[in-house]
Design an enzyme around this catalytic site. Structure first.
Site, PDB file in Angstrom:
ATOM      1  N   ILE A  16       0.840  -1.210   0.000  1.00 35.07           N
ATOM      2  CA  ILE A  16       0.000   0.000   0.000  1.00 35.07           C
ATOM      3  C   ILE A  16       0.873   1.257   0.000  1.00 35.07           C
ATOM      4  O   ILE A  16       0.596   2.228  -0.707  1.00 35.07           O
ATOM      5  CB  ILE A  16      -0.940  -0.022   1.231  1.00 35.07           C
ATOM      6  CG1 ILE A  16      -1.961  -1.164   1.090  1.00 35.07           C
ATOM      7  CG2 ILE A  16      -1.644   1.311   1.402  1.00 35.07           C
ATOM      8  CD1 ILE A  16      -2.798  -1.432   2.339  1.00 35.07           C
ATOM      9  N   ARG A  41      14.361  -4.739  -2.241  1.00 37.55           N
ATOM     10  CA  ARG A  41      13.049  -4.272  -2.676  1.00 37.55           C
ATOM     11  C   ARG A  41      13.022  -2.742  -2.703  1.00 37.55           C
ATOM     12  O   ARG A  41      12.492  -2.124  -3.617  1.00 37.55           O
ATOM     13  CB  ARG A  41      12.020  -4.816  -1.688  1.00 37.55           C
ATOM     14  CG  ARG A  41      10.584  -4.669  -2.057  1.00 37.55           C
ATOM     15  CD  ARG A  41      10.149  -5.741  -3.052  1.00 37.55           C
ATOM     16  NE  ARG A  41       8.731  -5.611  -3.331  1.00 37.55           N
ATOM     17  CZ  ARG A  41       7.795  -6.391  -2.807  1.00 37.55           C
ATOM     18  NH1 ARG A  41       8.116  -7.380  -2.008  1.00 37.55           N
ATOM     19  NH2 ARG A  41       6.528  -6.204  -3.109  1.00 37.55           N
ATOM     20  N   ILE A  87       2.985  -3.986  10.785  1.00 34.68           N
ATOM     21  CA  ILE A  87       3.302  -5.419  10.776  1.00 34.68           C
ATOM     22  C   ILE A  87       2.168  -6.188  11.461  1.00 34.68           C
ATOM     23  O   ILE A  87       1.377  -5.613  12.202  1.00 34.68           O
ATOM     24  CB  ILE A  87       4.624  -5.735  11.519  1.00 34.68           C
ATOM     25  CG1 ILE A  87       4.589  -5.220  12.974  1.00 34.68           C
ATOM     26  CG2 ILE A  87       5.821  -5.175  10.772  1.00 34.68           C
ATOM     27  CD1 ILE A  87       5.708  -5.753  13.854  1.00 34.68           C
ATOM     28  N   THR A  88       2.127  -7.484  11.187  1.00 36.12           N
ATOM     29  CA  THR A  88       1.240  -8.368  11.960  1.00 36.12           C
ATOM     30  C   THR A  88       2.108  -9.443  12.631  1.00 36.12           C
ATOM     31  O   THR A  88       3.138  -9.849  12.075  1.00 36.12           O
ATOM     32  CB  THR A  88       0.208  -9.071  11.053  1.00 36.12           C
ATOM     33  OG1 THR A  88       0.881  -9.667   9.949  1.00 36.12           O
ATOM     34  CG2 THR A  88      -0.849  -8.114  10.542  1.00 36.12           C
ATOM     35  N   GLY A 145      -7.597 -13.627  16.760  1.00 35.85           N
ATOM     36  CA  GLY A 145      -6.157 -13.878  16.618  1.00 35.85           C
ATOM     37  C   GLY A 145      -5.325 -12.616  16.433  1.00 35.85           C
ATOM     38  O   GLY A 145      -4.154 -12.687  16.068  1.00 35.85           O
ATOM     39  N   TYR A 149      -2.757  -6.421  17.011  1.00 41.27           N
ATOM     40  CA  TYR A 149      -2.971  -5.591  15.811  1.00 41.27           C
ATOM     41  C   TYR A 149      -4.256  -4.762  15.954  1.00 41.27           C
ATOM     42  O   TYR A 149      -4.268  -3.569  15.645  1.00 41.27           O
ATOM     43  CB  TYR A 149      -3.041  -6.517  14.603  1.00 41.27           C
ATOM     44  CG  TYR A 149      -3.121  -5.838  13.252  1.00 41.27           C
ATOM     45  CD1 TYR A 149      -1.976  -5.330  12.635  1.00 41.27           C
ATOM     46  CD2 TYR A 149      -4.335  -5.724  12.585  1.00 41.27           C
ATOM     47  CE1 TYR A 149      -2.048  -4.733  11.380  1.00 41.27           C
ATOM     48  CE2 TYR A 149      -4.415  -5.131  11.326  1.00 41.27           C
ATOM     49  CZ  TYR A 149      -3.271  -4.642  10.728  1.00 41.27           C
ATOM     50  OH  TYR A 149      -3.346  -4.045   9.482  1.00 41.27           O
ATOM     51  N   GLY A 180      -9.817  -2.163   4.181  1.00 49.22           N
ATOM     52  CA  GLY A 180     -10.239  -3.546   4.359  1.00 49.22           C
ATOM     53  C   GLY A 180      -9.106  -4.434   3.876  1.00 49.22           C
ATOM     54  O   GLY A 180      -7.941  -4.027   3.885  1.00 49.22           O
ATOM     55  N   TYR A 181      -9.421  -5.638   3.435  1.00 49.17           N
ATOM     56  CA  TYR A 181      -8.361  -6.560   3.015  1.00 49.17           C
ATOM     57  C   TYR A 181      -7.847  -6.179   1.623  1.00 49.17           C
ATOM     58  O   TYR A 181      -8.607  -6.069   0.676  1.00 49.17           O
ATOM     59  CB  TYR A 181      -8.876  -8.001   3.022  1.00 49.17           C
ATOM     60  CG  TYR A 181      -8.957  -8.518   4.448  1.00 49.17           C
ATOM     61  CD1 TYR A 181      -7.926  -9.290   4.974  1.00 49.17           C
ATOM     62  CD2 TYR A 181     -10.029  -8.187   5.260  1.00 49.17           C
ATOM     63  CE1 TYR A 181      -7.983  -9.734   6.288  1.00 49.17           C
ATOM     64  CE2 TYR A 181     -10.091  -8.629   6.576  1.00 49.17           C
ATOM     65  CZ  TYR A 181      -9.061  -9.400   7.078  1.00 49.17           C
ATOM     66  OH  TYR A 181      -9.107  -9.827   8.387  1.00 49.17           O
TER      67      TYR A 181
END
Ligand code: NDP
Length: 242
Positions: A16, A41, A87-88, A145, A149, A180-181
């Site tokens: 993103i 990268r 991060i997750t 889970g 986050y 969203g995702y």
């Protein structure tokens, strides 16, 4: 929409953040992209897009102060800040280590404090600033889970509204985007069967792409967005109507 500002995007070298950098550059800004570890990268992104990159850890207060002082010395005052790095480290509460809790809080939420603390004073002095903090649908709705986050992202939404009140009189607008995702490396880590269930719950029937989010950020950072502050723009294909 036209801009001609120095813009710093954390986590700007992929996903993103990379899309945000490209959109802000197209809008006429001098963009600098931050990253933390993936040198190859970052170098490829920099070369391909002619956007300078800066390596520092947004979770580290001193590193942020140093990097921002260097950026201001090199490019001039920063008028646009996008706190995008995140991060997750997923796991249920019972399985989550204290380290995974703290890393996520420090990187996703502490970073907003670290970055804004260093940049806000010069925005205030200039009488202009645009800060966009990247939250998440999972900070709005919670997610199994992800206590770390969800807490960090939810914190971003509160941080945004509080700082917006401090900045408003000085032309410093502070908003959040709640994606969203979105199809990035972060979502590639979600198991396929979980992802299928997630997509089934998205009314538009697909994952977002990074450009979907970047367009929203470009809108909020434009000179013309002067009456928008303390807002959260949800870009989620209708998954969470808030
Ligand atoms: P990616 O994992 O694709 O990219 C993360 C970027 O952040 C990379 O440039 C990475 O640098 C950088 N980064 C990570 N940790 C640090 C750190 N400590 N200091 C500096 N830079 C760091 O993430 P996405 O593009 O998917 O996500 C971007 C933002 O959007 C995040 O805040 C995320 O939580 C949020 N979001 C994403 C969603 C999604 O579905 N993808 C949904 C909702 C919110 P390097 O390459 O060096 O590792």
């Amino acid at each position: 929409m036209s801009n001609n500002h120095v813009a710093l995007v954390t986590g700007g070298t992929r996903g993103i953040g990379a899309a945000i950098c490209k959109h802000l550059k197209s809008a006429g800004n001098q963009v600098i992209a931050n990253y933390v570890g993936n040198d190859q990268r970052a170098a490829a992104f920099s070369e391909e897009n002619d956007i300078p990159v800066m390596k520092f850890d947004v979770a580290n207060f001193e590193a942020c102060q140093k990097a921002i002082a260097h950026t201001i010395n090199t490019y001039g005052p920063i008028s646009i800040l996008v706190n995008n790095a995140g991060i997750t480290r997923d796991g249920t509460l019972l399985k989550m280590s204290a380290e995974n809790w703290q890393d996520v809080i420090d990187t996703n939420l502490g970073s907003c404090f670290n970055m804004c603390k260093a940049i806000f004073p010069s925005m205030k002095e200039a009488g202009f600033g645009r800060i966009v903090n990247v939250g998440s649908i999972n900070g709005q709705a919670g997610q199994y889970g992800q206590v770390n986050y969800a807490a960090a992202k939810s914190g971003i939404h509160g941080f945004t509204k509080a700082l917006a009140q401090e900045g408003a009189r000085f032309g410093v607008n502070v908003n959040a985007i709640a994606p969203g995702y979105v199809d990035t490396d972060m979502v590639a880590a979600v198991p396929d069967e979980v992802l299928k269930k997630i997509i089934a719950k998205i009314p538009v029937g697909r994952l977002g792409i990074a450009d979907d989010i970047a367009r929203g950020v470009a809108f909020l950072t434009a000179d013309e967005a002067s009456f928008i502050t303390g807002s959260t723009l949800s870009i989620n294909g209708g998954q969470h109507m808030y």
